[in-house]
Design an enzyme around this catalytic site. Structure first.
Site, PDB file in Angstrom:
ATOM      1  N   ALA A 157     -16.939  13.275  -4.963  1.00 30.52           N
ATOM      2  CA  ALA A 157     -16.221  14.252  -4.151  1.00 30.52           C
ATOM      3  C   ALA A 157     -15.482  15.254  -5.023  1.00 30.52           C
ATOM      4  O   ALA A 157     -15.396  16.442  -4.684  1.00 30.52           O
ATOM      5  CB  ALA A 157     -15.228  13.538  -3.222  1.00 30.52           C
ATOM      6  N   HIS A 167      -6.216   7.926  11.874  1.00 30.65           N
ATOM      7  CA  HIS A 167      -5.974   6.490  11.768  1.00 30.65           C
ATOM      8  C   HIS A 167      -4.533   6.162  11.381  1.00 30.65           C
ATOM      9  O   HIS A 167      -4.246   5.040  10.970  1.00 30.65           O
ATOM     10  CB  HIS A 167      -6.944   5.863  10.767  1.00 30.65           C
ATOM     11  CG  HIS A 167      -8.348   5.813  11.257  1.00 30.65           C
ATOM     12  ND1 HIS A 167      -9.448   5.681  10.418  1.00 30.65           N
ATOM     13  CD2 HIS A 167      -8.866   5.900  12.517  1.00 30.65           C
ATOM     14  CE1 HIS A 167     -10.559   5.683  11.139  1.00 30.65           C
ATOM     15  NE2 HIS A 167     -10.229   5.816  12.409  1.00 30.65           N
ATOM     16  N   GLN A 204      -9.588  10.136   7.915  1.00 33.52           N
ATOM     17  CA  GLN A 204      -9.514   8.724   8.283  1.00 33.52           C
ATOM     18  C   GLN A 204      -8.570   7.977   7.344  1.00 33.52           C
ATOM     19  O   GLN A 204      -8.247   6.813   7.606  1.00 33.52           O
ATOM     20  CB  GLN A 204     -10.901   8.084   8.209  1.00 33.52           C
ATOM     21  CG  GLN A 204     -11.918   8.702   9.150  1.00 33.52           C
ATOM     22  CD  GLN A 204     -13.295   8.110   8.944  1.00 33.52           C
ATOM     23  OE1 GLN A 204     -13.623   7.071   9.507  1.00 33.52           O
ATOM     24  NE2 GLN A 204     -14.098   8.763   8.124  1.00 33.52           N
ATOM     25  N   ARG A 220       0.837  -1.203   0.000  1.00 33.43           N
ATOM     26  CA  ARG A 220       0.000   0.000   0.000  1.00 33.43           C
ATOM     27  C   ARG A 220       0.875   1.257   0.000  1.00 33.43           C
ATOM     28  O   ARG A 220       0.564   2.237  -0.681  1.00 33.43           O
ATOM     29  CB  ARG A 220      -0.922   0.014   1.227  1.00 33.43           C
ATOM     30  CG  ARG A 220      -1.928  -1.116   1.250  1.00 33.43           C
ATOM     31  CD  ARG A 220      -2.952  -0.909   2.345  1.00 33.43           C
ATOM     32  NE  ARG A 220      -3.862   0.164   2.019  1.00 33.43           N
ATOM     33  CZ  ARG A 220      -4.599   0.827   2.911  1.00 33.43           C
ATOM     34  NH1 ARG A 220      -4.497   0.532   4.192  1.00 33.43           N
ATOM     35  NH2 ARG A 220      -5.413   1.789   2.537  1.00 33.43           N
TER      36      ARG A 220
END
Length: 233
Positions: free
Chosen positions: A219, A109, A91, A59
């Site tokens: 968004a 997070h 987040q 990631r």
């Protein structure tokens, strides 16, 4: 809108999805091909550190192939231009808000490009692979782990977030599912403190009914429109 001075913005996976980052949960409850329980809990880290570290290595490496999208850029514009108080709480564990130029923000997070020492608590910027038992640069313990808040762990900077919500005139939630607590409860906390509440989301979320207003759409379209509205009110 002229009476609004302090704003708290919460962003979730829907903000980064348009940049090509997979959303938190996919079909069948999987997270990028893995069960959440297998890669995002303290128990998973203890049981199979190779899997967990490799998952976050991949990631982290993938961040080099994605770019901020118009939603990130619009929030960075708001950060530069808004004269009142602003806190962007994300987040997301990517760094797209920062790369767009936002500075008044925090990662509740954790962050992919940071490492955390499980022994001494020190944090470090980290861009490369992070094998299990990597020694800590501060204390030398072989205890570095991804600086990610796992399920069952307390999100970061909750006192700062709650203090900002207590002072907010407007709370805006962008691209969130409304299913992951404590973030899902921010709308009710903001409302209890007297803030207006606005949701910008692709679809209705589990918490949509708690907002004063919900605007539905991508968004990358909604956030620039809202920022333009705020800066020209």
């Amino acid at each position: 809108m002229s009476d609004i001075r302090n704003i708290v913005v919460l962003t979730g996976a829907g903000v980064s999805a348009e940049s090509g980052i997979a959303t938190f949960r996919g079909p069948g409850g999987l997270w990028e091909g893995h069960r959440v329980e297998d890669v995002c809990t303290p128990e998973a880290l203890a049981a199979d550190p190779d899997l967990v570290h490799r998952f976050y290595d991949l990631r982290r490496a993938a961040l080099s192939s994605v770019r901020p999208n118009p939603a990130h850029e619009a929030l960075a514009r708001l950060d530069r231009a808004w004269a009142g108080g602003l806190l962007i709480v994300t987040q997301n564990v990517d760094d797209l808000h920062e790369r767009a130029g936002a500075t008044r923000m925090l990662h509740m997070h954790g962050a992919l490009r940071q490492a955390l020492c499980a022994a001494c608590g020190a944090r470090f910027a980290w861009a490369d692979a992070l094998p299990p038992a990597t020694p800590c640069p501060a204390c030398a313990a072989p205890a570095l782990r991804p600086d990610i808040v796992f399920f069952g762990e307390i999100p970061y900077q909750m006192e700062r977030i709650e203090a900002a919500l207590a002072q907010a005139d407007l709370f805006v939630s962008i691209g969130t599912s409304g299913a992951v607590y404590p973030a899902a409860g921010f709308v009710r906390l903001a409302d209890a403190y007297g803030a207006r509440t606005l949701e910008l989301n692709l679809d209705r979320s589990e918490g949509s009914d708690w907002f004063d207003e919900s605007r539905l759409g991508p968004a990358g379209t909604l956030v620039p429109q809202w920022v333009e509205q705020m800066l020209n009110a």
